[in-house]
Design a protein around this motif. Structure first.
Motif, PDB file in Angstrom:
ATOM      1  N   GLY A  24       0.816  -1.214   0.000  1.00  0.00           N
ATOM      2  CA  GLY A  24       0.000   0.000   0.000  1.00  0.00           C
ATOM      3  C   GLY A  24       0.845   1.256   0.000  1.00  0.00           C
ATOM      4  N   ARG A  25       1.906   1.257   0.795  1.00  0.00           N
ATOM      5  CA  ARG A  25       2.794   2.426   0.844  1.00  0.00           C
ATOM      6  C   ARG A  25       3.521   2.613  -0.482  1.00  0.00           C
ATOM      7  N   MET A  26       3.897   1.523  -1.127  1.00  0.00           N
ATOM      8  CA  MET A  26       4.572   1.614  -2.417  1.00  0.00           C
ATOM      9  C   MET A  26       3.612   2.134  -3.492  1.00  0.00           C
ATOM     10  N   ILE A  27       2.337   1.770  -3.381  1.00  0.00           N
ATOM     11  CA  ILE A  27       1.346   2.288  -4.318  1.00  0.00           C
ATOM     12  C   ILE A  27       1.222   3.804  -4.165  1.00  0.00           C
ATOM     13  N   ASP A  28       1.191   4.278  -2.923  1.00  0.00           N
ATOM     14  CA  ASP A  28       1.126   5.721  -2.681  1.00  0.00           C
ATOM     15  C   ASP A  28       2.342   6.428  -3.273  1.00  0.00           C
ATOM     16  N   ARG A  29       3.509   5.828  -3.143  1.00  0.00           N
ATOM     17  CA  ARG A  29       4.733   6.433  -3.669  1.00  0.00           C
ATOM     18  C   ARG A  29       4.740   6.481  -5.194  1.00  0.00           C
ATOM     19  N   ALA A  30       3.988   5.581  -5.824  1.00  0.00           N
ATOM     20  CA  ALA A  30       3.938   5.522  -7.281  1.00  0.00           C
ATOM     21  C   ALA A  30       3.009   6.569  -7.882  1.00  0.00           C
ATOM     22  N   HIS A  31       2.291   7.300  -7.032  1.00  0.00           N
ATOM     23  CA  HIS A  31       1.343   8.300  -7.536  1.00  0.00           C
ATOM     24  C   HIS A  31       2.099   9.407  -8.274  1.00  0.00           C
ATOM     25  N   PRO A  32       1.546   9.936  -9.391  1.00  0.00           N
ATOM     26  CA  PRO A  32       2.259  10.983 -10.140  1.00  0.00           C
ATOM     27  C   PRO A  32       2.511  12.223  -9.304  1.00  0.00           C
ATOM     28  N   ARG A  33       3.684  12.783  -9.454  1.00  0.00           N
ATOM     29  CA  ARG A  33       4.057  13.982  -8.710  1.00  0.00           C
ATOM     30  C   ARG A  33       3.368  15.214  -9.290  1.00  0.00           C
ATOM     31  N   VAL A  69      -0.287  13.916 -19.530  1.00  0.00           N
ATOM     32  CA  VAL A  69      -0.988  14.553 -18.411  1.00  0.00           C
ATOM     33  C   VAL A  69      -1.108  13.597 -17.226  1.00  0.00           C
ATOM     34  N   ARG A  70      -0.916  12.316 -17.482  1.00  0.00           N
ATOM     35  CA  ARG A  70      -0.910  11.253 -16.472  1.00  0.00           C
ATOM     36  C   ARG A  70      -2.285  11.059 -15.830  1.00  0.00           C
ATOM     37  N   HIS A  71      -2.320  10.081 -14.929  1.00  0.00           N
ATOM     38  CA  HIS A  71      -3.596   9.662 -14.332  1.00  0.00           C
ATOM     39  C   HIS A  71      -3.860  10.467 -13.060  1.00  0.00           C
ATOM     40  N   ARG A  72      -4.771  11.421 -13.154  1.00  0.00           N
ATOM     41  CA  ARG A  72      -5.116  12.256 -12.008  1.00  0.00           C
ATOM     42  C   ARG A  72      -6.628  12.370 -11.906  1.00  0.00           C
ATOM     43  N   THR A  73      -7.125  12.376 -10.691  1.00  0.00           N
ATOM     44  CA  THR A  73      -8.558  12.518 -10.482  1.00  0.00           C
ATOM     45  C   THR A  73      -8.965  13.979 -10.688  1.00  0.00           C
ATOM     46  N   THR A 147      -5.363  -3.786  -3.858  1.00  0.00           N
ATOM     47  CA  THR A 147      -5.376  -3.888  -5.321  1.00  0.00           C
ATOM     48  C   THR A 147      -6.133  -2.728  -5.954  1.00  0.00           C
ATOM     49  N   MET A 148      -7.294  -2.388  -5.398  1.00  0.00           N
ATOM     50  CA  MET A 148      -8.122  -1.356  -6.010  1.00  0.00           C
ATOM     51  C   MET A 148      -7.628   0.052  -5.719  1.00  0.00           C
ATOM     52  N   ARG A 149      -6.577   0.184  -4.933  1.00  0.00           N
ATOM     53  CA  ARG A 149      -5.913   1.481  -4.777  1.00  0.00           C
ATOM     54  C   ARG A 149      -4.944   1.751  -5.911  1.00  0.00           C
ATOM     55  N   TYR A 150      -4.486   0.688  -6.578  1.00  0.00           N
ATOM     56  CA  TYR A 150      -3.554   0.877  -7.692  1.00  0.00           C
ATOM     57  C   TYR A 150      -4.320   1.473  -8.865  1.00  0.00           C
ATOM     58  N   PHE A 151      -3.744   2.465  -9.507  1.00  0.00           N
ATOM     59  CA  PHE A 151      -4.515   3.301 -10.431  1.00  0.00           C
ATOM     60  C   PHE A 151      -5.164   2.519 -11.569  1.00  0.00           C
ATOM     61  N   HIS A 152      -4.569   1.429 -11.999  1.00  0.00           N
ATOM     62  CA  HIS A 152      -5.177   0.646 -13.084  1.00  0.00           C
ATOM     63  C   HIS A 152      -6.487  -0.004 -12.652  1.00  0.00           C
ATOM     64  N   PHE A 153      -6.631  -0.260 -11.365  1.00  0.00           N
ATOM     65  CA  PHE A 153      -7.827  -0.919 -10.857  1.00  0.00           C
ATOM     66  C   PHE A 153      -8.756   0.019 -10.096  1.00  0.00           C
ATOM     67  N   CYS A 154      -8.393   1.273  -9.907  1.00  0.00           N
ATOM     68  CA  CYS A 154      -9.273   2.224  -9.220  1.00  0.00           C
ATOM     69  C   CYS A 154     -10.584   2.388  -9.986  1.00  0.00           C
ATOM     70  N   PRO A 155     -11.697   2.456  -9.302  1.00  0.00           N
ATOM     71  CA  PRO A 155     -12.966   2.697 -10.002  1.00  0.00           C
ATOM     72  C   PRO A 155     -12.929   3.990 -10.811  1.00  0.00           C
ATOM     73  N   GLN A 156     -13.588   3.990 -11.943  1.00  0.00           N
ATOM     74  CA  GLN A 156     -13.618   5.167 -12.802  1.00  0.00           C
ATOM     75  C   GLN A 156     -14.337   6.337 -12.132  1.00  0.00           C
ATOM     76  N   VAL A 157     -15.339   6.020 -11.308  1.00  0.00           N
ATOM     77  CA  VAL A 157     -16.060   7.105 -10.643  1.00  0.00           C
ATOM     78  C   VAL A 157     -15.144   7.903  -9.719  1.00  0.00           C
ATOM     79  N   ASP A 158     -14.074   7.282  -9.225  1.00  0.00           N
ATOM     80  CA  ASP A 158     -13.129   8.015  -8.384  1.00  0.00           C
ATOM     81  C   ASP A 158     -12.444   9.133  -9.160  1.00  0.00           C
ATOM     82  N   TYR A 159     -12.352   8.967 -10.462  1.00  0.00           N
ATOM     83  CA  TYR A 159     -11.678   9.958 -11.306  1.00  0.00           C
ATOM     84  C   TYR A 159     -12.606  11.102 -11.717  1.00  0.00           C
ATOM     85  N   VAL A 160     -13.894  10.819 -11.867  1.00  0.00           N
ATOM     86  CA  VAL A 160     -14.769  11.821 -12.477  1.00  0.00           C
ATOM     87  C   VAL A 160     -15.951  12.253 -11.623  1.00  0.00           C
ATOM     88  N   CYS A 161     -16.141  11.645 -10.447  1.00  0.00           N
ATOM     89  CA  CYS A 161     -17.320  11.955  -9.640  1.00  0.00           C
ATOM     90  C   CYS A 161     -16.961  12.418  -8.236  1.00  0.00           C
TER      91      CYS A 161
END
Length: 251
Positions: A24-33, A69-73, A147-161
């Motif tokens: 989980g901590r490594m997933i957080d570190r992988a988030h785009p700067r 532009v990378r993956h950002r909510t 698993t669902m915290r990793y950006f490839h598996f995050c729900p789409q609604v987290d990005y747009v809602c």
């Protein structure tokens, strides 16, 4: 001055240990700067793209901006690019959540794009079949949450809602991506080359039993509802989705 030597391979060992002990901590570190250039990129183009992973966003961002532009909510973009967020129309591509999940699974299992994807895959996917992976998501809350915290598996609604409110002006269904982008942005469909393509065999929705699909839909129910609504109402005008209240997203 005292010199400090670094043992060869120390970074790699530390990274491997981090993924094993605290994924989980490594997933957080992988988030785009934070990207200080991003707001200018959006303002020059006159448009904001919410790049949802595994929805052809790499091809789209290349055609629209010539820039990653990378993956950002929506929350991250509105905070990082407040002027652009207030002024510009916002679009995103929305995909059938089962197809997207399978695309992400296949993509990561074959190594993904970079070392972070490879480490995630080695730690959380490994040699599991798609059936075993879905079963583990169903039976282990800790595994599912990680698993669902990793950006490839995050729900789409987290990005747009935001709860039940769609924060994007235009949501384009994945099958109509080329026509929708041409209509709303003027992008030549011929520029949408397939970037970041998964190599090797692909898992199709038709390969799954209905019980497997039902298992996945329990995790992505809000995505499924929003996607169904978008497909039902498409095509639409850009103004239709301006911060409109959705009766299904986030439920």
């Amino acid at each position: 001055m005292i010199g400090v030597s670094v043992l060869p391979g120390l970074t790699q060992i530390t990274t491997e240990l981090g993924w094993r002990v605290s994924p989980g901590r490594m997933i957080d570190r992988a988030h785009p700067r934070a990207d200080p250039q991003l707001e200018d990129v959006y303002l020059r183009r006159g448009l904001i793209l919410i790049h949802i992973p595994k929805n052809a966003g790499t091809s789209v961002e290349g055609a629209l901006f010539g820039y990653r532009v990378r993956h950002r909510t929506w929350r991250e973009i509105s905070a990082m690019c407040p002027r652009a967020w207030r002024r510009l129309p916002k679009i995103a591509i929305l995909r059938d959540p089962i197809d997207r999940f399978l695309s992400a699974f296949d993509y990561l299992k074959t190594g993904g794009r970079n070392e972070t994807d490879r480490r995630f895959s080695a730690r959380l996917i490994g040699s599991q079949t798609i059936d075993a992976f879905i079963d583990r998501l169903s039976t282990s809350r800790t595994f599912r949450n990680t698993t669902m915290r990793y950006f490839h598996f995050c729900p789409q609604v987290d990005y747009v809602c935001d709860s039940k409110t769609v924060m994007v002006d235009t949501l384009i269904p994945f099958p109509d991506m080329a026509r929708g982008l041409s209509e709303f942005t003027g992008v030549d469909p011929g520029l949408l080359t397939h970037s970041n393509k998964t190599s090797g065999p692909r898992t199709l929705k038709s390969d799954l039993t209905q019980s497997r699909i039902d298992q996945l839909l329990t995790f992505y129910s809000a995505d499924a509802d929003l996607y169904a609504q978008v497909c039902k109402e498409w095509p639409a005008t850009p103004q239709r989705r301006a911060h409109r209240e959705s009766g299904v997203a986030g439920q």
